[in-house]
Scaffold this motif. Sequence first.
Motif, PDB file in Angstrom:
ATOM      1  N   PHE A 179       3.167  25.102 -12.551  1.00 28.28           N
ATOM      2  CA  PHE A 179       2.994  23.669 -12.761  1.00 28.28           C
ATOM      3  C   PHE A 179       4.235  23.057 -13.410  1.00 28.28           C
ATOM      4  O   PHE A 179       4.983  23.738 -14.097  1.00 28.28           O
ATOM      5  CB  PHE A 179       1.767  23.393 -13.628  1.00 28.28           C
ATOM      6  N   PHE A 180       4.414  21.779 -13.161  1.00 29.16           N
ATOM      7  CA  PHE A 180       5.545  21.046 -13.695  1.00 29.16           C
ATOM      8  C   PHE A 180       5.004  19.842 -14.450  1.00 29.16           C
ATOM      9  O   PHE A 180       4.260  19.026 -13.885  1.00 29.16           O
ATOM     10  CB  PHE A 180       6.449  20.605 -12.540  1.00 29.16           C
ATOM     11  N   LYS A 181       5.315  19.751 -15.718  1.00 25.25           N
ATOM     12  CA  LYS A 181       4.870  18.614 -16.531  1.00 25.25           C
ATOM     13  C   LYS A 181       6.057  17.720 -16.865  1.00 25.25           C
ATOM     14  O   LYS A 181       7.144  18.209 -17.162  1.00 25.25           O
ATOM     15  CB  LYS A 181       4.205  19.096 -17.825  1.00 25.25           C
ATOM     16  N   GLN A 182       5.808  16.428 -16.803  1.00 21.67           N
ATOM     17  CA  GLN A 182       6.898  15.484 -17.077  1.00 21.67           C
ATOM     18  C   GLN A 182       6.319  14.233 -17.722  1.00 21.67           C
ATOM     19  O   GLN A 182       5.258  13.732 -17.312  1.00 21.67           O
ATOM     20  CB  GLN A 182       7.602  15.122 -15.765  1.00 21.67           C
ATOM     21  N   ARG A 183       7.015  13.699 -18.724  1.00 17.29           N
ATOM     22  CA  ARG A 183       6.566  12.485 -19.401  1.00 17.29           C
ATOM     23  C   ARG A 183       6.732  11.286 -18.482  1.00 17.29           C
ATOM     24  O   ARG A 183       7.794  11.052 -17.917  1.00 17.29           O
ATOM     25  CB  ARG A 183       7.349  12.249 -20.692  1.00 17.29           C
ATOM     26  N   ARG A 184       5.661  10.564 -18.297  1.00 16.50           N
ATOM     27  CA  ARG A 184       5.685   9.343 -17.510  1.00 16.50           C
ATOM     28  C   ARG A 184       5.036   8.221 -18.304  1.00 16.50           C
ATOM     29  O   ARG A 184       4.283   8.471 -19.256  1.00 16.50           O
ATOM     30  CB  ARG A 184       4.930   9.527 -16.184  1.00 16.50           C
ATOM     31  N   THR A 185       5.303   6.992 -17.914  1.00 21.25           N
ATOM     32  CA  THR A 185       4.724   5.834 -18.601  1.00 21.25           C
ATOM     33  C   THR A 185       3.516   5.333 -17.826  1.00 21.25           C
ATOM     34  O   THR A 185       3.595   5.107 -16.623  1.00 21.25           O
ATOM     35  CB  THR A 185       5.759   4.706 -18.743  1.00 21.25           C
ATOM     36  N   GLY A 186       2.402   5.184 -18.533  1.00 21.96           N
ATOM     37  CA  GLY A 186       1.162   4.769 -17.890  1.00 21.96           C
ATOM     38  C   GLY A 186       0.714   3.389 -18.331  1.00 21.96           C
ATOM     39  O   GLY A 186       1.523   2.545 -18.719  1.00 21.96           O
ATOM     40  N   GLN A 187      -0.593   3.176 -18.266  1.00 19.29           N
ATOM     41  CA  GLN A 187      -1.158   1.864 -18.591  1.00 19.29           C
ATOM     42  C   GLN A 187      -0.823   1.462 -20.020  1.00 19.29           C
ATOM     43  O   GLN A 187      -0.851   2.277 -20.940  1.00 19.29           O
ATOM     44  CB  GLN A 187      -2.678   1.900 -18.395  1.00 19.29           C
ATOM     45  N   TYR A 188      -0.484   0.195 -20.180  1.00 22.26           N
ATOM     46  CA  TYR A 188      -0.115  -0.391 -21.473  1.00 22.26           C
ATOM     47  C   TYR A 188       1.106   0.297 -22.092  1.00 22.26           C
ATOM     48  O   TYR A 188       1.255   0.363 -23.308  1.00 22.26           O
ATOM     49  CB  TYR A 188      -1.291  -0.356 -22.451  1.00 22.26           C
ATOM     50  N   ASN A 189       1.976   0.847 -21.239  1.00 22.11           N
ATOM     51  CA  ASN A 189       3.236   1.477 -21.654  1.00 22.11           C
ATOM     52  C   ASN A 189       3.033   2.742 -22.494  1.00 22.11           C
ATOM     53  O   ASN A 189       3.936   3.177 -23.211  1.00 22.11           O
ATOM     54  CB  ASN A 189       4.110   0.485 -22.434  1.00 22.11           C
ATOM     55  N   ILE A 265      14.827  -5.875 -12.253  1.00 19.49           N
ATOM     56  CA  ILE A 265      13.624  -6.304 -11.538  1.00 19.49           C
ATOM     57  C   ILE A 265      12.742  -7.157 -12.451  1.00 19.49           C
ATOM     58  O   ILE A 265      12.331  -6.710 -13.520  1.00 19.49           O
ATOM     59  CB  ILE A 265      12.820  -5.084 -11.048  1.00 19.49           C
ATOM     60  N   PRO A 266      12.446  -8.410 -12.045  1.00 23.52           N
ATOM     61  CA  PRO A 266      11.627  -9.298 -12.883  1.00 23.52           C
ATOM     62  C   PRO A 266      10.242  -8.727 -13.164  1.00 23.52           C
ATOM     63  O   PRO A 266       9.562  -8.246 -12.253  1.00 23.52           O
ATOM     64  CB  PRO A 266      11.521 -10.570 -12.020  1.00 23.52           C
ATOM     65  N   TYR A 267       9.855  -8.741 -14.433  1.00 22.60           N
ATOM     66  CA  TYR A 267       8.519  -8.324 -14.865  1.00 22.60           C
ATOM     67  C   TYR A 267       8.171  -6.920 -14.374  1.00 22.60           C
ATOM     68  O   TYR A 267       7.035  -6.653 -13.975  1.00 22.60           O
ATOM     69  CB  TYR A 267       7.470  -9.330 -14.382  1.00 22.60           C
ATOM     70  N   TYR A 268       9.120  -6.012 -14.440  1.00 23.36           N
ATOM     71  CA  TYR A 268       8.878  -4.663 -13.922  1.00 23.36           C
ATOM     72  C   TYR A 268       7.772  -3.948 -14.700  1.00 23.36           C
ATOM     73  O   TYR A 268       6.964  -3.214 -14.120  1.00 23.36           O
ATOM     74  CB  TYR A 268      10.160  -3.836 -13.975  1.00 23.36           C
ATOM     75  N   ARG A 269       7.713  -4.164 -16.007  1.00 22.53           N
ATOM     76  CA  ARG A 269       6.703  -3.466 -16.809  1.00 22.53           C
ATOM     77  C   ARG A 269       5.290  -3.999 -16.574  1.00 22.53           C
ATOM     78  O   ARG A 269       4.319  -3.397 -17.035  1.00 22.53           O
ATOM     79  CB  ARG A 269       7.048  -3.548 -18.299  1.00 22.53           C
ATOM     80  N   PHE A 270       5.154  -5.079 -15.851  1.00 24.96           N
ATOM     81  CA  PHE A 270       3.809  -5.601 -15.592  1.00 24.96           C
ATOM     82  C   PHE A 270       2.998  -4.626 -14.738  1.00 24.96           C
ATOM     83  O   PHE A 270       1.773  -4.679 -14.735  1.00 24.96           O
ATOM     84  CB  PHE A 270       3.873  -6.967 -14.903  1.00 24.96           C
ATOM     85  N   ARG A 271       3.666  -3.722 -14.043  1.00 23.78           N
ATOM     86  CA  ARG A 271       2.966  -2.701 -13.253  1.00 23.78           C
ATOM     87  C   ARG A 271       2.119  -1.802 -14.147  1.00 23.78           C
ATOM     88  O   ARG A 271       1.202  -1.134 -13.678  1.00 23.78           O
ATOM     89  CB  ARG A 271       3.981  -1.863 -12.458  1.00 23.78           C
ATOM     90  N   HIS A 272       2.414  -1.807 -15.454  1.00 23.90           N
ATOM     91  CA  HIS A 272       1.660  -0.986 -16.398  1.00 23.90           C
ATOM     92  C   HIS A 272       0.387  -1.676 -16.883  1.00 23.90           C
ATOM     93  O   HIS A 272      -0.283  -1.181 -17.788  1.00 23.90           O
ATOM     94  CB  HIS A 272       2.542  -0.608 -17.590  1.00 23.90           C
ATOM     95  N   ALA A 273       0.061  -2.811 -16.274  1.00 24.54           N
ATOM     96  CA  ALA A 273      -1.191  -3.482 -16.614  1.00 24.54           C
ATOM     97  C   ALA A 273      -2.394  -2.697 -16.102  1.00 24.54           C
ATOM     98  O   ALA A 273      -3.516  -2.893 -16.566  1.00 24.54           O
ATOM     99  CB  ALA A 273      -1.209  -4.898 -16.025  1.00 24.54           C
TER     100      ALA A 273
END
Length: 331
Positions: A179-189, A265-273
Amino acid sequence: MKTSAAARDNSESTTPKNIRSVHFNQNENIVSERSNFIHIYCPTSCINTIESVLANHKVAYDINNYAIQDFADATLCHFQSSELDDQQQAFLISATEHGSWVEPLVGYLDRKLGYTEVKLLHTGYFLHQKAFSLLSNNRHKNEKRCIDLLFVILIAIIGIPVGIITALLIKLESPGPIFFKQRRTGQYNKEFDVIKFRSMRNDAEKNGAQWATQNDARVTKVGKFIRKTRIDELPQLINVCKGEMSIVGPRPEREVFINELEKEIPYYRFRHAVKPGITGLAQVKYPYGASTEDAIWKHKFDIYYIKHQNWRMELKILLLTVKTVIFGMGR
């Protein structure tokens, strides 16, 4: 349908000098019927932005045209409505009274294009639209969670045997963990560890984080197959069970890349909503890529998904994902 005298006076005698009427895209590739023509009303400062975006699409339009005499079947779009002056707002209200369809320009393009033109997003759109009302709908959240868990059970029936075989092949081909584990950003950052079957050499990032590319030399033979069939994503069902991911949603990205992308990219972090997904609209609609331009296109689909998500869309995305798995159309 004729306008009232007040409306005619508004369009003929009191048009501000600082607002111009502009006509574009009159070529043979565009159907010129009235139903396919839109009248756009916006602050003067926004005209160049709108022109540059619409230049890439087959859309017939004019901007700030107050000479309309018949509002029947006319489509009027507004952009940055909170910044429109009194005359522009009065004109749009009059058009609504006389039977015109009036809507935000971004919403109109959503319907026509099937994705959101992120260059036209602005603060007012997020604050004054009901487009993102699903984000505060607890019933929708609960339904989506139930659907996620149902699909985890269904996929696990086939996925567990496939996963066992995959794990053996990975172990036989190259040294290192299965398995491969990697830190990713999810909901609400919030960051979390995404779990995947290892598809690259164990020293793939000895020189630091880097974009995965098509035909990446770091990918093993087994890794190439499981990436094409999306089998490498199966362990993320664990992330779904833990509530860190959903079956469908924007793909989770690494913080190091997010910091770069949000500058472009405008409002890129909004994908984390919303919760990130194992699969998503961007993954089934846009071919694999690893550049800022590719990220912009994926963001267009991600924002569209966040606004319009429903069980029909999720089912369609899942069916397209099955097609990708069966025909090995992944990256």
